[in-house]
Design a protein around this motif. Structure first.
Motif, PDB file in Angstrom:
ATOM      1  N   TYR A   1       2.071  -3.818   8.482  1.00  0.00           N
ATOM      2  CA  TYR A   1       1.886  -4.348   9.660  1.00  0.00           C
ATOM      3  C   TYR A   1       0.702  -3.759  10.447  1.00  0.00           C
ATOM      4  O   TYR A   1       0.229  -4.380  11.522  1.00  0.00           O
ATOM      5  CB  TYR A   1       2.911  -4.327  10.482  1.00  0.00           C
ATOM      6  N   TYR A   2       0.185  -2.729   9.861  1.00  0.00           N
ATOM      7  CA  TYR A   2      -1.065  -2.231  10.369  1.00  0.00           C
ATOM      8  C   TYR A   2      -0.762  -1.682  11.983  1.00  0.00           C
ATOM      9  O   TYR A   2      -1.578  -1.845  12.717  1.00  0.00           O
ATOM     10  CB  TYR A   2      -2.213  -2.636  10.397  1.00  0.00           C
TER      11      TYR A   2
ATOM     12  N   THR B   1       4.092   2.714  -6.928  1.00  0.00           N
ATOM     13  CA  THR B   1       5.357   2.600  -6.376  1.00  0.00           C
ATOM     14  C   THR B   1       5.887   2.635  -5.052  1.00  0.00           C
ATOM     15  O   THR B   1       4.871   3.219  -4.281  1.00  0.00           O
ATOM     16  CB  THR B   1       6.489   3.909  -7.015  1.00  0.00           C
ATOM     17  N   THR B   2       6.761   2.146  -4.499  1.00  0.00           N
ATOM     18  CA  THR B   2       7.256   2.340  -3.360  1.00  0.00           C
ATOM     19  C   THR B   2       8.803   2.450  -3.149  1.00  0.00           C
ATOM     20  O   THR B   2       9.663   2.014  -3.955  1.00  0.00           O
ATOM     21  CB  THR B   2       6.941   0.854  -2.372  1.00  0.00           C
ATOM     22  N   VAL B   3       9.229   3.713  -2.654  1.00  0.00           N
ATOM     23  CA  VAL B   3      10.455   4.324  -2.979  1.00  0.00           C
ATOM     24  C   VAL B   3      10.972   4.858  -1.548  1.00  0.00           C
ATOM     25  O   VAL B   3      10.250   5.744  -0.867  1.00  0.00           O
ATOM     26  CB  VAL B   3      10.461   5.488  -3.694  1.00  0.00           C
ATOM     27  N   ILE B   4      12.233   4.640  -1.260  1.00  0.00           N
ATOM     28  CA  ILE B   4      12.853   4.911  -0.208  1.00  0.00           C
ATOM     29  C   ILE B   4      13.352   6.457  -0.455  1.00  0.00           C
ATOM     30  O   ILE B   4      13.918   6.531  -1.512  1.00  0.00           O
ATOM     31  CB  ILE B   4      13.922   4.253   0.271  1.00  0.00           C
ATOM     32  N   HIS B   5      12.933   7.461   0.392  1.00  0.00           N
ATOM     33  CA  HIS B   5      13.356   8.697   0.123  1.00  0.00           C
ATOM     34  C   HIS B   5      14.379   9.327   1.005  1.00  0.00           C
ATOM     35  O   HIS B   5      14.337   8.954   2.099  1.00  0.00           O
ATOM     36  CB  HIS B   5      12.176   9.820   0.079  1.00  0.00           C
ATOM     37  N   GLN B   6      15.148  10.455   0.753  1.00  0.00           N
ATOM     38  CA  GLN B   6      15.822  11.119   1.642  1.00  0.00           C
ATOM     39  C   GLN B   6      15.101  12.028   2.330  1.00  0.00           C
ATOM     40  O   GLN B   6      14.220  12.501   1.975  1.00  0.00           O
ATOM     41  CB  GLN B   6      16.809  12.015   0.778  1.00  0.00           C
ATOM     42  N   HIS B   7      15.244  11.950   3.759  1.00  0.00           N
ATOM     43  CA  HIS B   7      14.573  12.803   4.581  1.00  0.00           C
ATOM     44  C   HIS B   7      15.240  14.136   4.707  1.00  0.00           C
ATOM     45  O   HIS B   7      16.436  14.269   4.680  1.00  0.00           O
ATOM     46  CB  HIS B   7      14.321  12.191   6.037  1.00  0.00           C
ATOM     47  N   ASP B   8      14.563  15.268   4.436  1.00  0.00           N
ATOM     48  CA  ASP B   8      15.254  16.512   4.325  1.00  0.00           C
ATOM     49  C   ASP B   8      15.972  16.838   5.855  1.00  0.00           C
ATOM     50  O   ASP B   8      16.768  17.438   5.672  1.00  0.00           O
ATOM     51  CB  ASP B   8      14.229  17.688   4.396  1.00  0.00           C
TER      52      ASP B   8
ATOM     53  N   VAL C   1       1.209   7.194   0.946  1.00  0.00           N
ATOM     54  CA  VAL C   1       0.968   6.476   2.184  1.00  0.00           C
ATOM     55  C   VAL C   1       2.410   6.528   2.729  1.00  0.00           C
ATOM     56  O   VAL C   1       3.401   5.936   2.039  1.00  0.00           O
ATOM     57  CB  VAL C   1       0.521   5.334   2.443  1.00  0.00           C
ATOM     58  N   ASP C   2       2.872   6.944   4.211  1.00  0.00           N
ATOM     59  CA  ASP C   2       4.061   6.807   4.787  1.00  0.00           C
ATOM     60  C   ASP C   2       4.261   5.348   5.040  1.00  0.00           C
ATOM     61  O   ASP C   2       3.577   5.003   6.108  1.00  0.00           O
ATOM     62  CB  ASP C   2       4.178   7.778   5.696  1.00  0.00           C
ATOM     63  N   GLY C   3       5.194   4.662   4.742  1.00  0.00           N
ATOM     64  CA  GLY C   3       5.551   3.118   5.137  1.00  0.00           C
ATOM     65  C   GLY C   3       6.718   3.057   5.847  1.00  0.00           C
ATOM     66  O   GLY C   3       7.117   1.837   5.919  1.00  0.00           O
ATOM     67  N   THR C   4       7.143   4.054   6.315  1.00  0.00           N
ATOM     68  CA  THR C   4       8.548   3.939   6.953  1.00  0.00           C
ATOM     69  C   THR C   4       8.543   3.137   8.215  1.00  0.00           C
ATOM     70  O   THR C   4       9.522   2.154   8.317  1.00  0.00           O
ATOM     71  CB  THR C   4       9.059   5.263   7.551  1.00  0.00           C
ATOM     72  N   GLU C   5       7.735   3.294   9.043  1.00  0.00           N
ATOM     73  CA  GLU C   5       7.497   2.369  10.083  1.00  0.00           C
ATOM     74  C   GLU C   5       7.403   0.972   9.772  1.00  0.00           C
ATOM     75  O   GLU C   5       7.994  -0.049  10.559  1.00  0.00           O
ATOM     76  CB  GLU C   5       6.250   2.803  11.139  1.00  0.00           C
ATOM     77  N   ASP C   6       6.744   0.634   8.956  1.00  0.00           N
ATOM     78  CA  ASP C   6       6.550  -0.851   8.294  1.00  0.00           C
ATOM     79  C   ASP C   6       7.820  -1.108   8.001  1.00  0.00           C
ATOM     80  O   ASP C   6       8.213  -2.431   8.091  1.00  0.00           O
ATOM     81  CB  ASP C   6       5.780  -0.917   7.199  1.00  0.00           C
ATOM     82  N   TYR C   7       8.631  -0.534   7.270  1.00  0.00           N
ATOM     83  CA  TYR C   7      10.009  -0.788   6.865  1.00  0.00           C
ATOM     84  C   TYR C   7      10.949  -1.170   7.819  1.00  0.00           C
ATOM     85  O   TYR C   7      11.870  -1.914   7.847  1.00  0.00           O
ATOM     86  CB  TYR C   7      10.598   0.032   5.810  1.00  0.00           C
TER      87      TYR C   7
ATOM     88  N   LYS D   1      12.470   7.990   4.584  1.00  0.00           N
ATOM     89  CA  LYS D   1      11.146   7.985   4.531  1.00  0.00           C
ATOM     90  C   LYS D   1      10.593   7.065   3.438  1.00  0.00           C
ATOM     91  O   LYS D   1      11.056   7.308   2.008  1.00  0.00           O
ATOM     92  CB  LYS D   1      10.611   9.327   4.253  1.00  0.00           C
ATOM     93  N   LEU D   2       9.883   6.129   4.004  1.00  0.00           N
ATOM     94  CA  LEU D   2       9.645   5.161   2.429  1.00  0.00           C
ATOM     95  C   LEU D   2       8.172   5.709   2.227  1.00  0.00           C
ATOM     96  O   LEU D   2       7.235   5.539   3.069  1.00  0.00           O
ATOM     97  CB  LEU D   2       9.415   3.649   3.027  1.00  0.00           C
ATOM     98  N   LEU D   3       7.811   5.967   0.889  1.00  0.00           N
ATOM     99  CA  LEU D   3       6.662   6.242   0.479  1.00  0.00           C
ATOM    100  C   LEU D   3       5.939   5.365  -0.284  1.00  0.00           C
ATOM    101  O   LEU D   3       6.584   4.892  -1.455  1.00  0.00           O
ATOM    102  CB  LEU D   3       6.663   7.742  -0.145  1.00  0.00           C
ATOM    103  N   ARG D   4       4.755   5.319  -0.294  1.00  0.00           N
ATOM    104  CA  ARG D   4       4.010   4.143  -1.289  1.00  0.00           C
ATOM    105  C   ARG D   4       3.246   5.227  -1.850  1.00  0.00           C
ATOM    106  O   ARG D   4       2.459   5.919  -1.489  1.00  0.00           O
ATOM    107  CB  ARG D   4       2.828   3.223  -0.562  1.00  0.00           C
ATOM    108  N   GLN D   5       3.463   5.282  -3.269  1.00  0.00           N
ATOM    109  CA  GLN D   5       2.403   6.261  -4.253  1.00  0.00           C
ATOM    110  C   GLN D   5       1.906   5.570  -5.201  1.00  0.00           C
ATOM    111  O   GLN D   5       2.519   4.563  -5.721  1.00  0.00           O
ATOM    112  CB  GLN D   5       3.652   7.320  -4.526  1.00  0.00           C
ATOM    113  N   VAL D   6       0.634   6.252  -5.506  1.00  0.00           N
ATOM    114  CA  VAL D   6       0.045   5.766  -6.607  1.00  0.00           C
ATOM    115  C   VAL D   6      -0.239   7.018  -7.501  1.00  0.00           C
ATOM    116  O   VAL D   6      -0.442   8.123  -7.343  1.00  0.00           O
ATOM    117  CB  VAL D   6      -1.340   5.295  -6.151  1.00  0.00           C
ATOM    118  N   TRP D   7       0.050   6.531  -8.891  1.00  0.00           N
ATOM    119  CA  TRP D   7      -0.059   7.649  -9.963  1.00  0.00           C
ATOM    120  C   TRP D   7      -0.670   7.355 -11.117  1.00  0.00           C
ATOM    121  O   TRP D   7      -0.947   6.172 -11.516  1.00  0.00           O
ATOM    122  CB  TRP D   7       1.698   7.677 -10.844  1.00  0.00           C
ATOM    123  N   GLN D   8      -1.768   8.342 -11.339  1.00  0.00           N
ATOM    124  CA  GLN D   8      -2.804   8.333 -12.415  1.00  0.00           C
ATOM    125  C   GLN D   8      -2.158   8.965 -13.645  1.00  0.00           C
ATOM    126  O   GLN D   8      -1.657   9.980 -13.610  1.00  0.00           O
ATOM    127  CB  GLN D   8      -4.046   8.937 -11.952  1.00  0.00           C
TER     128      GLN D   8
END
Ligand SMILES: C[S@@+](CC[C@H](N)C(=O)[O-])C[C@H]1O[C@@H](n2cnc3c(N)ncnc32)[C@H](O)[C@@H]1O
Length: 322
Positions: free
Chosen positions: A42-43, A179-186, A243-249, A312-319
């Motif tokens: 949603y930017y 990947t986009t993955v919901i993570h546990q927040h500490d 990239v943190d996408g939590t607010e978008d989620y 926390k939703l993290l969008r991650q790119v892996w090389q």
């Protein structure tokens, strides 16, 4: 794309809770106008329409893995196929896999190359066949509460990265995974596995335990800790973007919640959706009751609300690493 080891029948060797949860949602979500099962982008502008936001996320993922004409793309957990279709429109050779027979049927009816497969069962004939891989919202299903109890999470995530690694073509110039993955927040840790295995009805209505148990047992899965995937990817992939996408989620889930409630309390919902949901609960009483608790108790929205939100939703790119 010619690949041999896909399932030809309408069954898949995968976690039944996961397969069942998408049977449950198959009636409810499409009837509510929701064919996408993850976050849109949603930017910062909540007024962006759902479809445009989902398209934004899809394009972001395809851009991040360098998808252009001729790219060979694998979408692990392709849902109803938006990303596979978008990759095809770019001229890519895109294949999707999912453990949901309903999603396979829907995707194939649009002419998409989608297979009923568990990523863990992708045979050696799939090795080296792809330039890039996307797993958008599927990794949350790969570790079950009983795996946490047996302390197998790291092993499963490590194996997942090994599978991604062998599927990529070592001579490709892209060799990326998004990947986009919901993570546990500490700050709001998930309850221990023995608690996650209990019924949500044993906990106070709308307490954190109620929500976490409803989510994990309803969907069949669990969330990694922050940093856990990076640790498990070591020597196979380097994390190149996050990239943190939590607010978008949060925005997506609020909008989805309104659409689902509208359906459930409409005449069409009463006649077309409720009979399927009740049929599901009759066939799978424990999971059906949990999923209904999740929907009515607002657990999906809860996990993205507050400051900081429980997840926390993290969008991650892996090389790829040699
Ligand atoms: C939350 S949905 C996301 C769907 C889609 N990527 C989207 O954004 O709408 C998770 C997807 O992962 C798939 N999935 C779950 N476990 C899987 C497994 N072991 N192998 C392959 N796909 C899996 C489900 O069938 C579903 O399509």
């Amino acid at each position: 794309m010619q690949l041999e080891s896909d399932a030809h029948e309408n069954t898949v060797d995968a976690e039944p809770t996961v397969v069942n949860c998408y049977e449950f949602f198959e009636t409810l979500f499409p009837a509510s106008g929701l064919l996408d099962l993850t976050d849109g982008m949603y930017y910062g502008d909540d007024s962006i329409p759902y479809d445009e936001a989902q398209g934004n996320q899809c394009n972001w993922l395809l851009d991040e893995v360098g998808c252009t004409s001729g790219s060979r793309i694998l979408d692990i957990g392709c849902g109803n196929g938006r990303l596979v279709a978008a990759a095809q429109r770019r001229g890519a050779d895109a294949v999707g896999i999912t453990v949901s027979p309903q999603q396979v049927n829907r995707c194939r009816s649009q002419g998409l190359d989608v297979r009923l497969m568990n990523y863990r069962r992708l045979g050696d004939d799939w090795n080296g066949r792809f330039d890039s891989i996307i797993a958008n919202g599927s990794i949350e299903h790969f570790v079950q509460p009983r795996d946490i109890l047996a302390r197998r999470q790291d092993e499963i995530y490590r194996e997942m990265f090994e599978i991604f690694h062998r599927l990529l073509d070592p001579s490709s110039s892209a060799r990326r995974v998004a990947t986009t993955v919901i993570h546990q927040h500490d700050r709001t840790p998930m309850p221990p596995a023995e608690v996650l295995l209990r019924s949500p009805w044993r906990f106070r209505w709308k307490s954190p335990e109620f929500h976490f148990v409803s989510l994990q047992r309803g969907f069949g899965g669990s969330y990694p800790h922050l940093g856990q995937l990076e640790r498990c990817a070591a020597s196979l992939f380097q994390l190149s973007r996050e990239v943190d996408g939590t607010e978008d989620y949060r925005v997506t889930s609020e909008m989805g919640n309104l659409a689902v409630r509208k359906t459930l309390f409409s005449a069409a919902g009463f006649f077309d959706v409720w009979p399927h949901l009740i049929g599901f609960v009759a066939r799978h009483p424990s999971q059906g009751a949990t999923l209904l608790a999740m929907v009515t108790g607002g657990s999906w929205r809860w996990q993205f609300q507050g400051s900081p939100p429980p997840t926390k939703l993290l969008r991650q790119v892996w090389q790829y690493l040699e």
